[in-house]
Enzyme design. Sequence first.
Site, PDB file in Angstrom:
ATOM      1  N   GLU A 122       0.839  -1.192   0.000  1.00  0.00           N
ATOM      2  CA  GLU A 122       0.000   0.000   0.000  1.00  0.00           C
ATOM      3  C   GLU A 122       0.876   1.244   0.000  1.00  0.00           C
ATOM      4  O   GLU A 122       2.104   1.165   0.105  1.00  0.00           O
ATOM      5  CB  GLU A 122      -0.932  -0.020   1.228  1.00  0.00           C
ATOM      6  N   HIS A 250      -8.756   9.342   3.946  1.00  0.00           N
ATOM      7  CA  HIS A 250      -8.437   8.305   2.961  1.00  0.00           C
ATOM      8  C   HIS A 250      -8.717   8.868   1.576  1.00  0.00           C
ATOM      9  O   HIS A 250      -9.783   9.439   1.335  1.00  0.00           O
ATOM     10  CB  HIS A 250      -9.284   7.054   3.204  1.00  0.00           C
ATOM     11  N   ARG A 297      -0.886   8.775   2.326  1.00  0.00           N
ATOM     12  CA  ARG A 297      -2.290   9.169   2.188  1.00  0.00           C
ATOM     13  C   ARG A 297      -2.513  10.680   2.234  1.00  0.00           C
ATOM     14  O   ARG A 297      -3.372  11.206   1.523  1.00  0.00           O
ATOM     15  CB  ARG A 297      -3.118   8.492   3.287  1.00  0.00           C
ATOM     16  N   HIS A 358     -10.989   9.298   7.713  1.00  0.00           N
ATOM     17  CA  HIS A 358     -10.703   7.871   7.867  1.00  0.00           C
ATOM     18  C   HIS A 358     -10.097   7.503   9.218  1.00  0.00           C
ATOM     19  O   HIS A 358     -10.446   6.473   9.788  1.00  0.00           O
ATOM     20  CB  HIS A 358      -9.743   7.439   6.752  1.00  0.00           C
ATOM     21  N   ARG A 393      -0.623   8.406   9.631  1.00  0.00           N
ATOM     22  CA  ARG A 393      -0.464   6.969   9.805  1.00  0.00           C
ATOM     23  C   ARG A 393      -0.076   6.276   8.507  1.00  0.00           C
ATOM     24  O   ARG A 393      -0.702   6.499   7.477  1.00  0.00           O
ATOM     25  CB  ARG A 393      -1.766   6.357  10.333  1.00  0.00           C
TER      26      ARG A 393
END
Length: 529
Positions: A122, A250, A297, A358, A393
């Site tokens: 990811e 997100h 992100r 998110h 994060r």
Amino acid sequence: MLPDKKIISTDFLVIGSGISGLTFALKTATKFKDAKITIVTKDEQSESNTKYAQGGIATVYNRTVDSFEQHINDTLVAGDGLCDEEVVKMVVGDAPDRLQELIDWGTQFDENENGDYDLGREGGHSQNRILHHTDITGAEVERALLAQVNALKNIDFLTHHYAIDLITEHQTKKRKTKRNGKISCYGAYVLDEKNAKVKTFVSKFTVLASGGNGQVYETTTNPVVATGDGIGIAYRAKAEISEMEFIQFHPTALYNPGEYPAFLISEAVRGFGARLRNYNGDFFMHKYDERQELASRDIVARAIDNELKKSGKPHVYLDCTNLDMDKFKEHFPNITEKCASLNIDVTKDYIPVVPASHYICGGVNVNKKAKTSIKKLYACGEVTRTGLHGGNRLASNSLLEGLVYAHNAFLNISKKYDNAKMPTDIPVWNDNGVIKNMEKILIAHDRNEVKTIMTNYVGIVRSNERIKRAEKKLRVLYEDNKRLYDHSELSVDLCELRNLITTAYLITQFSKKRTVNCGGFYSLDCISK
């Protein structure tokens, strides 16, 4: 609403039923077979942010190509200089053991044709290291943990029980704060929604594992239960809170007006090779970061937000059409099915996507042992600020963090349990002077108002003027809600609104103090690193 005059004693009170709460309860109940563990959760057993986690759990599994150093570095880079490096090293180093426990408890992760775990990748990760169960990893983790927890006789699992407030010296009035200023947690007042009673739980140790507060924004991937309850009750109990300004949006929630919460298009889809296009069909991520779709992100979300503002259009697109569709459907069956239900054929149609609230990177301060600033109160999971995430994060580090800190809380409490005493002289809930004819429309209106304020003024891009406006409007909402709360019969809706306003206020206040853009915080009036 009548108070239950009976005091309910439990050795361990766990607030929340996601990966953190269930892991702690399972470990504790297994070790201390004569102890009583009580889990309270505001909805059904499985309803938590954990259940909706799609991507997976990051761990260094294939050490031939991956290493702890690489995972540590990826986490530090994503956190934009604000991570606690010692915490990062601890969590990353502990990951393989915690993952093995999940596997031993029956969690099933996908395997490849060679029989090895199929490791996904990811945004922000330099290697494939994400263990997953198709695109519903969180639901699989919940299933396995619930099976284990429900098999243990010394766990009392109470659904539709909503934690109103923690019990500290402030509530008891009979105890004096220690000379060092430390206060202690003696349990919690809990609303039994089905029986319309407020119960008084006293405990030797209390663990907050209540998740995040995504519902403070209009568009969110979080379930409706994510109303910041743990942060709200900890703040009122005077626990230390920090870094609330770092909200992770997100980048790719499915654009489907009217659906709530938003359906998440996992970051693993971009890790699989999908690319972003603007409304005109042009690729654009190369203009924002050399990692393009695999940037962290915060970068991808701001890029999309900028493209939306330039075009005035409601969404951008995620293009999966050039991928291996047999493998895509195997990896992402639920995403494929969801798109098909909206007449989106992922083999030939672009998927419309928008950023959505998110994850909150800040929260209740805890140390490496999961201890809060309040004695006998521990916390783990999204409700906390551990130092792992910093300003942003890294994908698939959240479930891992919950596992590690639940384990650390268990280890620390285990050393203290034998000498711990049950609190005494705790008063039951006082429900005098309330009215019974509260208008529900007032709560619904104010809840929507919070969402509108935060989305418009304290979202992906902020400014000093926007933050001032949010602060002013939230102050009015706070006063209105306080009058309702002080004089109305309690309900979950009313308590949730109270916590939404509290967490919105905290996000605004921490945003007001930050002067440098980093991680998930970006203001037009701040300098960038």
